[in-house]
Design an enzyme around this catalytic site. Structure first.
Site, PDB file in Angstrom:
ATOM      1  N   GLU A   1      -7.119 -41.536 -19.777  1.00 58.23           N
ATOM      2  CA  GLU A   1      -7.938 -40.746 -20.434  1.00 58.23           C
ATOM      3  C   GLU A   1      -7.852 -40.410 -21.941  1.00 58.23           C
ATOM      4  OE1 GLU A   1     -11.344 -40.011 -20.237  1.00 58.23           O
ATOM      5  OE2 GLU A   1     -11.115 -41.172 -18.545  1.00 58.23           O
TER       6      GLU A   1
ATOM      7  N   GLU B   1       6.803 -43.036  -1.635  1.00 57.49           N
ATOM      8  CA  GLU B   1       7.303 -41.792  -2.247  1.00 57.49           C
ATOM      9  C   GLU B   1       8.600 -41.267  -1.937  1.00 57.49           C
ATOM     10  OE1 GLU B   1       5.516 -40.794   1.818  1.00 57.49           O
ATOM     11  OE2 GLU B   1       5.051 -41.937   0.033  1.00 57.49           O
TER      12      GLU B   1
END
Length: 140
Positions: free
Chosen positions: A54, A85
């Site tokens: 963004e 992870e």
């Protein structure tokens, strides 16, 4: 849920000094030509990638200025990559691949504060001279 959500503003205010220091650190990095990297796994990683994506349309920044790194790579944006992870070496390799250095800031995002991928990335970033930050929702 709403009762718990009402506690958010007070919790953020309690951390305002730390938040201010991090914002100043990132602004200084940008002034020196540095970059900001978000590193996370699962939802934390997706939020970092989303924020980074963004920045160019919202702030007219160059796409390289703010980057998101997610455990498991691009596939993990739309599908869980189980076990990604848990690999600190993969986090370190992601930092190496991006050429993170002294002018950069790396923000690890880990809800638990314990994600090995994130800690591997932060350790490698620190070793390379970058400033590092852990954003966690688990007080230490």
């Amino acid at each position: 849920m709403l009762s718990e959500d009402s506690k958010i503003p007070r919790a953020i205010l309690a951390e305002r000094g730390k938040i201010e220091r991090v914002v100043k650190m990132i602004a200084q990095a940008f002034r020196r030509g540095g970059r900001l990297f978000y590193v996370g796994a699962g939802t934390s990683g997706r939020l970092g990638v989303l924020d980074a994506s963004e920045c160019p349309p919202t702030f007219r920044s160059e796409p390289e200025m703010v980057q998101g790194i997610i455990a498991g790579g691009a596939e993990a944006l739309w599908r869980a990559v189980e076990g990604a992870e848990d690999d600190p070496a993969a986090g370190a390799r992601a930092i190496q691949f991006r050429g993170v250095g002294r002018r950069d800031v790396v923000v690890g995002i880990a809800a638990s504060g314990r994600t090995p991928f994130v800690w591997g990335a932060l350790a490698e970033a620190k070793r390379r001279g970058a400033k590092t930050v852990l954003l966690s929702f688990n007080p230490f």
